[in-house]
Design a protein around this motif. Structure first.
Motif, PDB file in Angstrom:
ATOM      1  N   TRP A  75       0.858  -1.010   0.032  1.00  9.76           N
ATOM      2  CA  TRP A  75      -0.199   0.093   0.017  1.00  9.76           C
ATOM      3  C   TRP A  75       1.122   1.311  -0.295  1.00  9.76           C
ATOM      4  N   THR A  76       0.796   2.160  -1.113  1.00 15.60           N
ATOM      5  CA  THR A  76       1.624   3.181  -1.226  1.00 15.60           C
ATOM      6  C   THR A  76       1.034   4.348  -0.110  1.00 15.60           C
ATOM      7  N   GLY A  77       0.036   4.097   0.289  1.00 15.40           N
ATOM      8  CA  GLY A  77      -0.668   5.255   1.165  1.00 15.40           C
ATOM      9  C   GLY A  77      -1.804   4.698   2.050  1.00 15.40           C
ATOM     10  N   GLY A  78      -2.075   5.539   3.019  1.00 12.87           N
ATOM     11  CA  GLY A  78      -3.417   5.215   3.692  1.00 12.87           C
ATOM     12  C   GLY A  78      -3.631   6.156   4.696  1.00 12.87           C
ATOM     13  N   PHE A 104     -10.336  16.964  -0.350  1.00  7.84           N
ATOM     14  CA  PHE A 104     -11.834  17.012  -0.579  1.00  7.84           C
ATOM     15  C   PHE A 104     -12.474  16.960   1.079  1.00  7.84           C
ATOM     16  N   TYR A 175      -5.014  14.275  -0.447  1.00 11.55           N
ATOM     17  CA  TYR A 175      -4.025  13.346  -1.054  1.00 11.55           C
ATOM     18  C   TYR A 175      -3.142  13.698  -1.959  1.00 11.55           C
ATOM     19  N   GLN A 180      -1.520  12.633 -10.371  1.00 12.35           N
ATOM     20  CA  GLN A 180      -1.948  11.325  -9.841  1.00 12.35           C
ATOM     21  C   GLN A 180      -1.145  10.525 -10.704  1.00 12.35           C
ATOM     22  N   TRP A 182      -2.199   9.068  -6.909  1.00 15.05           N
ATOM     23  CA  TRP A 182      -1.901   9.538  -5.635  1.00 15.05           C
ATOM     24  C   TRP A 182      -0.993   8.672  -4.781  1.00 15.05           C
ATOM     25  N   GLU A 184      -0.129   9.133  -1.235  1.00 13.03           N
ATOM     26  CA  GLU A 184      -0.255   8.807   0.067  1.00 13.03           C
ATOM     27  C   GLU A 184      -1.352   9.832   0.504  1.00 13.03           C
ATOM     28  N   ALA A 185      -2.111   9.886   1.482  1.00 13.90           N
ATOM     29  CA  ALA A 185      -2.917  10.628   2.026  1.00 13.90           C
ATOM     30  C   ALA A 185      -2.961  10.767   3.463  1.00 13.90           C
ATOM     31  N   SER A 295       7.242  11.241   1.020  1.00 14.05           N
ATOM     32  CA  SER A 295       6.611   9.906   0.777  1.00 14.05           C
ATOM     33  C   SER A 295       5.376   9.562   1.518  1.00 14.05           C
ATOM     34  N   GLY A 296       5.607   9.933   3.022  1.00 11.14           N
ATOM     35  CA  GLY A 296       4.571   9.628   3.925  1.00 11.14           C
ATOM     36  C   GLY A 296       4.253  10.952   4.506  1.00 11.14           C
TER      37      GLY A 296
ATOM     38  N   TRP B1157       4.517   2.117   7.673  1.00 16.29           N
ATOM     39  CA  TRP B1157       4.649   1.008   6.940  1.00 16.29           C
ATOM     40  C   TRP B1157       5.345   1.307   5.590  1.00 16.29           C
ATOM     41  N   TYR B1163       7.768   4.040   4.174  1.00 23.72           N
ATOM     42  CA  TYR B1163       7.271   5.078   3.368  1.00 23.72           C
ATOM     43  C   TYR B1163       5.902   5.524   3.321  1.00 23.72           C
ATOM     44  N   ALA B1164       5.114   5.345   4.148  1.00 26.72           N
ATOM     45  CA  ALA B1164       3.655   5.782   4.327  1.00 26.72           C
ATOM     46  C   ALA B1164       3.314   5.663   5.676  1.00 26.72           C
TER      47      ALA B1164
END
Lengths: 306, 1194
Positions: A75-78, A104, A175, A180, A182, A184-185, A295-296, B1157, B1163-1164
């Motif tokens: 997962w690149t982001g969350g 948003f 985000y 895009q 995206w 990370e968020a 990145s995060g 993670w 990285y996030a």
């Protein structure tokens, strides 16, 4: 999570955009937590939705979201967000549009009638932009801020206040990169009351990941707020700084740049207004990883202090 | 046609001037020179021919005096008939000017001293003239100048002049020195003031008096103190209205400030002469310090040793200071001889003077030569002053000179005749020479009156006349030569003869046979001649770059003619004074003696120069320290007006050249007399605003007070303002300029410790069009100001209010400050009859009786004031005189002194006077308790006295001569009286800062009063401005408390309105975080901040999905931060768990959770704050959580 010694029966109602709600009933055991994977509900596939949770015991619910997948990153982001009660007024200190962020506003209306909403943006130059909205009964509304009619919101840093004629739920997601996909968020629920004392438990500056922390202050009042920020360190005495947040303005404190003493450390902070002007506060935090700038990133609404 | 007859010469005088201009002297219809008279001329010529070489270098008047003292009958005069006037020193030595060479001057000084003389000054004639150091009497004499006997051959040798006092019998020895060129009587100049005539003294004084009444605040009304300056209409582009308020400076102001509109120019253009240095030459500066002490003059730099004597210079300086108070002033005397005069002109320029003026001229100044070369060996120094003027104007100075008061043809006051020599025939007795014919066969010119010199000049160069003319003054029946001047002109002398003035006599011009006909100038100066021409202005006033100034009266003319316009400005209807000298000036020689028209020295030769150049005011008010009181008449008064206006022009345009200033003055002058430039007024009357405009100035609007009224409000309702009362001041403003002023505001203030102006002190007058008036009484205008007078204010206080006016117009000036003098106190009017006084207890009581003596009068008619009290002057009569005495109680004993103005008037009070005493009047001793008195006889007598709290005050009215006053009605007025001795107490406003919470409307009411009080216990009206309710934020609020007498006090405080009522959250003891995961993918941190001032033990309880829990306990320091890496907690290494956090004692914490993670790379991540309490189920379908997500970009 159910911290009670008895199991709790929980009903979850998913409020979809433009469609009828979906409802599920589950049980959360005593002193335990339960993870609900929304993708397990077929009706929610490729849907945007809000969630209403009702329980027979006092429980705490959170929602996390993960997205983006690469060969090397699951997962690149969350982001994750706790919930709170419905309210007629919500305030968000953070918000940004432009070439890096997409922001948003997410409004959920579990009521049986439409919610008539007024969204007020407070820009960092003191400008105020007001837009009316309608959130359908038992539905949700997504507002892409950069696509609002007023062009001043195309590239802006802002705080937001949402007022509704009926109690609703409100969150704000951001985000990035805006180009895009995206990566990370972060997401935060708003606060329902302004206050003169706020606290954040986390803050990081520097370190291996080059953490960068910001405090975001929104002042919707007609007079300036005199603010002191007390930085609470893991080691050492607190550091106190003073700021003036002009009327009807969003104000950004770049902690890394403004408080050099916090370099390469973790810290918390309390934010106090000394002249009685109620404000809203959030904290955002970004870091680099794998050679990627920011990145995060995370964001948290500050907690009200007595 | 010759009128001379054998054996007798008939000289008939033509009568052509108006009778009013002449003294009452019967002019003989016929004048005949009989054989005896002709013999006297013959004798004079024989004596002239017999002079020794030394005597040829001595002025003939001195030779005549020598003969008289030596017991010889002077040739050419009848014993006892001459009136030679020669200046002498205290030792009886004559004052003479010795013309010498510059090289020989030092030795000559020593020689003069050895001969018992005293050198008063020694000045070289060079362009850069310098004083010559004397040689002490005991020093060896310098070698004789090689130029001596052969001086004429050494034309390059420079000349010098010694003024010395020498015994008459030493003159021949001194003249015998080869380095002596000539010895002449040491003359002094005439200044151009005309003493006040009987006619003008009355009318001008009356005008000035009327002005004084309107120019000061009008305090003498029964209802209020008012100021209502006359509103005067007049034309002109920037002169739509005028008020004499604030004109001039100090105790006396020239009316010329108004008539020239200099006052208006200062306002229109914001100029006052600052940065301009003006040098004045006149007689002296007597009374300078007195003038300065009254504010009529500021600092004046007097050149060392050149203060002179007399006070006319002080008067000139005062006039300049009135019109251009910012100008820096200098002075040097014009007296001490032409050499000294010229030197002082140069020294003033060297001191930096931009403008130099004078009002003095010497009789011997040349009429026909434009200066004098340093190498010229003259016998009169007739061009020295002109040369100095040329020098300073060439270096950039502007030079103004009074045109002179020597009369003109147009008004029948002429005193000069100019024209070609006309052969009137030879002496039938055979004496070699010819008489001059004044025209029509008249060989004598009748002198109506003259108490000055009578001079003859002709068109030859200075130091180079070879044409020998003589001048004789015969008595009316030609039986005696009253005076004669018979100097020799044989090629090296000046063309100049001079005799003492006499009236009822005839001037006869005699030319030697060898002399060539020349253009002549015969002048009686301030006297009057019967046969006249124009062309009186001469000497340095006619210098090429000098600006000669004629005079025009501001009010009554001195003699006759058109009255001036004061207080209105000059117009084309005005005329010159009848005595002002006329032009033009015909000039034959350049400064070095080179003729302008070689070979032509007649009325068709030379050049003609227009003069006077401009005209300015005379008949004006000055302090009078310089001379007796009365209007200052003469072109002496005119020249400082013109110079001051030039200073205003110069300041208005930095860098302006003298030529541009001159052009502006001329171009803008009001054309009077004959159309265009004329010989009496030049270009006309110079006007300050127009001159500045002509120089390129841009005017601004001029906001002025049109009128004002101050009255108690409500006070005790009697109209008088006294201590402890509230009062109102209404001010009407007008715009004196021809351009509109917008955004006009006025702010009132005062530095008086006894007066408080109520806030807000600013009033808006909006737009004031040119000439318009906006009232200050509230209706369609500005509202009156309110002020309160302190209870302990002195009774006679005059409040100095400062009105700061701001406005916008097309000019650069945007504000001005106006002072308003508002007297307070009550007025008591007593209409009494001497011997029958009236009482009006308790205000005053009256007695009558006989006093011993009369208090000595006051010179200058300058009655004492509180600022200038008069010491008891003694008595000038011991007569028993009737008096009425009025006793006025004086309130309390205030720490401050009280000034009471007193006026005695009435049509029959001239032989009566008033005096004041405290605390009692003793008719047997006027000195006892004396405070002051009117000290003069007039129908209106003013003075003021200070009791110094030593009451009661006694004012007496008494007859100045025994038994002339009983039964005479009089009006006695005392102003600034205390009124009731019980004064109202002024309340005290006390305010406090307030902080209040806004209500639902977002506003809040608040009272800042913090116990305001009144010392009399009067009920107070308390108001706040703004009244409230107040908006969120800080508002400065003005608290005003007013008692029933209108006495008011104010205070300010801040009202702070807080925007929203914020209810603090209840303390929270438990925090929950739903999410949490550790293991190989997530790294989890729980982050806790402790904002409390004490260390806390915190407990973390982790709830895992299998229902088990893990508990972790940590201590977190006070005001610190704690991170707990959940992955490191035993039992939580790889699990999903929620967590509950609590602090011992229920203290609030700040709790968050972060998850990163993947493991190691981070990285996030995401973060969530803890929920402070678990969501509880409701009785109905109650929402506890709501969240939303965006699942995709769609």
């Amino acid at each position: 999570v159910n911290a009670n010694p008895e199991p709790a029966s929980v009903t979850m109602t998913f409020l979809r955009e433009g469609q009828t709600p979906i409802e599920r009933t589950l049980t959360v055991g005593a002193h335990s937590r339960l993870t609900v994977y929304a993708a397990d509900v077929p009706e929610l596939a490729n849907q945007s939705f809000a969630i209403q949770v009702e329980a027979t015991q006092a429980v705490v619910a959170e929602r996390s979201m993960y997205f983006g997948s690469t060969p090397t990153q699951a997962w690149t982001g969350g982001h994750a967000s706790g919930g709170s009660s419905l309210a007629r007024q919500w305030s968000f200190a953070e918000g940004a549009t432009g070439s890096f962020f997409d922001t948003f506003l997410l409004l959920g209306n579990p009521q049986a009638s439409d919610a008539r909403v007024e969204v007020t943006y407070l820009l960092d130059n003191g400008d105020v932009i007001v837009t009316p909205k309608v959130v359908p009964a038992q539905g949700r509304l997504t507002i892409d801020v950069a696509r609002e009619t007023d062009t001043r919101l195309r590239n802006a840093a802002f705080s937001t206040q949402v007022t509704s004629d009926v109690p609703i739920a409100a969150e704000r997601s951001m985000y990035w990169p805006a180009t895009q996909p995206w990566r990370e968020a972060h997401n935060s629920a708003g606060v329902t009351e302004l206050a003169t004392s706020w606290g954040v438990a986390e803050g990081r500056a520097g370190g291996d990941h080059n953490f960068h922390t910001y405090l975001l202050l929104g002042n919707p009042q007609s007079m300036a707020a005199n603010v002191t920020v007390t930085y609470l360190r893991s080691n050492g005495d607190p550091i106190v700084k003073s700021y003036v947040v002009p009327a009807t303005t969003r104000y950004t404190i770049d902690v890394n740049g403004d408080v050099q003493e916090l370099a390469d450390s973790l810290f918390g902070a309390r934010i106090d207004v000394t002249n009685g002007v109620g404000i809203m506060v959030e904290r955002s935090m970004y870091w680099d990883a794998n050679g990627i700038f920011w990145s995060g990133g995370t964001n948290a609404t500050a907690a009200r202090l007595p | 046609m010759q009128k001379m007859r054998v054996g007798a010469i008939a000289l008939a005088a033509a009568v052509s001037v108006a009778a009013w201009a002449r003294p009452v002297v019967a002019q003989p219809s016929r004048f005949t020179l009989g054989p005896a008279a002709l013999e006297l001329i013959a004798a004079s010529q024989r004596e002239k021919a017999a002079r020794t070489p030394a005597e040829r270098k001595i002025d003939s008047q001195l030779l005549q005096e020598m003969a008289r003292r030596e017991g010889r009958t002077s040739a050419g005069r009848l014993a006892g008939a001459d009136e030679i006037t020669l200046a002498q020193d205290a030792a009886g030595r004559l004052i003479v000017d010795i013309m010498t060479t510059e090289a020989g001057a030092a030795a000559l000084q020593a020689d003069v001293a050895r001969r018992g003389g005293e050198v008063l000054s020694a000045i070289a004639s060079a362009a850069s003239a310098s004083r010559i150091s004397p040689v002490s009497p005991g020093s060896p004499a310098s070698p004789r100048s090689p130029a001596s006997a052969g001086a004429r051959a050494s034309a390059a040798a420079r000349s010098a002049t010694l003024r010395a006092s020498v015994s008459l019998d030493r003159l021949r020895d001194i003249a015998a020195r080869p380095d002596v060129i000539f010895i002449a009587p040491g003359r002094e100049p005439k200044t151009h003031r005309r003493a006040t005539s009987a006619i003008s003294a009355t009318s001008a004084t009356s005008a000035a008096s009327a002005t004084s009444n309107t120019a000061t605040t009008g305090s003498a009304t029964a209802t209020a103190a008012t100021g209502a300056p006359a509103r005067l209409a007049h034309g002109g582009p920037t002169t739509d209205a005028f008020s004499p308020i604030n004109t001039g400076q100090g105790s006396k102001t020239t009316e010329g400030d108004a008539t020239h509109l200099a006052y208006l120019a200062r306002l229109l253009y914001g100029v006052d002469g600052t940065g301009i240095k003006i040098g004045v030459l006149s007689d002296g500066v007597n009374g300078l310090s007195s003038s300065q002490s009254r504010g009529d003059l500021g600092p004046v730099t007097v050149l060392p040793g050149q203060g002179g004597h007399g006070g006319e210079g002080t008067a000139l300086l005062e006039i300049i200071h009135d019109l251009a108070p910012g100008a820096q002033l200098y002075f040097a005397t014009a007296f001490g001889g032409t050499a000294q005069y010229g030197q002082n002109i140069r020294d003033l320029r060297a001191a930096g003077c931009d403008i130099i003026i004078d009002d003095a001229s010497y009789f011997e100044e040349s009429a026909f030569q434009d200066g004098q070369s340093a190498h010229a060996w003259t016998t009169s120094n007739g061009g020295l002053v002109t040369q100095a003027v040329n020098h300073v104007t060439a270096s950039g100075a502007i030079y103004f000179s009074s045109a002179g008061n020597d009369g003109n043809v147009a008004y029948g006051t002429g005193a000069v005749w100019e024209g070609d020599f006309l052969d009137g025939g030879a002496d039938p007795g055979g004496t070699p020479g010819h008489f001059h014919d004044f025209g029509g066969g008249w060989l004598g010119n009748y002198v109506w009156d003259s108490d000055e010199r009578l001079t003859l000049k002709w068109a030859d160069p200075l130091g180079g006349s070879a044409n020998d003319y003589d001048l004789f003054l015969f008595n009316a029946d030609a039986t005696a030569i009253l005076s004669s001047s018979t100097n020799i002109q044989d090629g090296t002398q000046d063309p100049y003869e001079s005799v003492s003035g006499r009236s009822d006599a005839y001037l006869v011009i005699w030319k030697s046979n060898d002399a060539a006909p020349r253009f002549l100038n015969l002048s009686a100066h301030r006297g009057r001649l019967n046969i006249v021409t124009n062309g009186q202005i001469h000497g340095h006033a006619a210098a090429a770059q000098a600006i000669a100034v004629a005079a025009t009266p501001v009010a009554a003319p001195r003699d006759t003619g058109t009255p001036g316009p004061y207080p209105n400005p000059f117009t084309t209807a005005n005329t010159v004074e009848s005595f002002t000298s006329d032009g033009p000036r015909r000039m034959f020689f350049q400064a070095d003696g080179t003729p302008y028209t070689p070979g032509n020295f007649s009325s068709t030769g030379g050049i003609v120069r227009q003069t006077p150049v401009i005209t300015a005011a005379d008949g004006v008010s000055v302090t009078g320290f310089s001379f007796i009181t009365g209007p200052f008449y003469g072109t002496s008064a005119a020249v400082p007006h013109a110079a001051a206006i030039a200073a205003l022009v110069m300041q208005s345009r930095p860098g302006i050249t003298p030529a541009e200033v001159r052009a502006a003055l001329i171009a803008s002058a009001i054309d009077i007399e004959a159309p265009g430039v004329d010989v009496n007024s030049g270009a006309g009357i110079v006007m300050a605003p127009a001159a500045i405009a002509a120089a390129g100035g841009v005017p601004s609007a001029v906001i002025e007070v049109d009128s004002f009224t101050a009255t108690d409000n409500p006070g005790d309702g009697d109209g008088f303002i006294v201590g402890g009362e509230g009062a109102a001041l209404a001010v009407a403003l007008t715009n004196l300029a021809s351009i509109t002023a917008t955004n006009v505001t006025a702010t009132l203030s005062t530095s008086s410790p006894y007066v408080k102006v109520m806030e807000p002190a600013m009033r808006s007058y909006g737009t004031i069009a040119a000439g318009a008036v906006v009232n200050g009484s509230g209706a369609n205008g500005a509202t009156p100001w309110a002020f309160t007078v302190a209870s302990d204010a002195p009774c006679g206080l005059t409040i100095d209010f400062v009105l700061t006016v701001s406005f916008t117009s097309s000019g650069p000036i945007t504000s001005r400050v106006i002072h308003l003098a508002v007297p307070i106190g009550t007025t008591i009017d007593i209409n009494g009859t001497l011997g029958s006084p009236v009482s009006s207890a308790p205000s005053f009581t009256a007695t009558t009786g006989i006093q011993t003596g009369r208090i000595a009068g006051i010179s200058f008619g300058d009655s004492p004031t509180c600022a200038r009290p008069r010491s008891y002057p003694g008595i000038d009569s011991t007569a028993s005189l009737h008096f009425d005495a009025y006793t006025f109680p004086v309130c309390g004993a205030p720490a401050v002194s009280s000034c009471t103005p007193i006026t005695l008037d009435g049509v029959n009070v001239v032989p009566m006077r008033a005096a004041a005493f405290a605390p009692a009047f003793n008719p047997a001793s006027l000195e006892e308790n004396y405070l002051g008195d009117s000290g003069t006889s007039a129908i209106r007598q003013n003075f003021s006295v200070d009791t110094h709290s030593n009451g009661p005050l006694v004012v007496t009215v008494y007859e100045a001569v025994a038994n002339v006053g009983v039964g005479t009605s009089y009006h006695l007025r005392l102003t600034g009286m205390c009124g009731s001795c019980v004064r109202n107490g002024v309340p005290t406003a006390t305010a406090r800062n307030m902080t209040v919470q806004a209500d639902a409307s977002g506003m809040a009411a608040a009272s800042i009063d913090n116990g305001s009080s009144d010392p009399d216990g009067d009920p107070l009206t308390i108001t706040q401005s703004p009244a409230g309710p107040y908006p969120v934020g800080v508002t400065t609020v003005l608290l005003t408390v007013t008692d029933p007498k209108g006495a008011t006090s104010q205070a300010t405080a801040a009202v702070t309105v807080l925007p929203i009522v914020i209810t603090p959250p209840a303390p929270t003891a438990i925090y929950l975080l739903g999410e949490g995961a550790t293991g190989g993918f997530f790294d989890e941190d729980v982050l806790i901040a402790n904002p409390n001032p004490l260390a806390l033990v915190v407990t973390l309880t982790f709830f895992k999905e299998d229902g088990t829990t893990v508990t972790e306990t940590r201590t977190i320091d006070r005001e610190s931060h704690l991170r707990i890496a959940v992955d490191d907690v035993q039992g939580l290494e790889a699990t999903a768990a929620s967590v509950q956090v609590s602090a011992a004692g229920g203290y609030p914490l700040i709790v968050e959770r972060s998850m990163f993670w993947d493991e190691g790379r981070h990285y996030a991540g995401h973060t969530a704050p803890a929920v402070s309490a678990p969501a509880m189920p409701g009785s109905s379908r109650k929402v506890r959580k709501a969240s939303s997500i965006r699942m995709s970009s769609s």
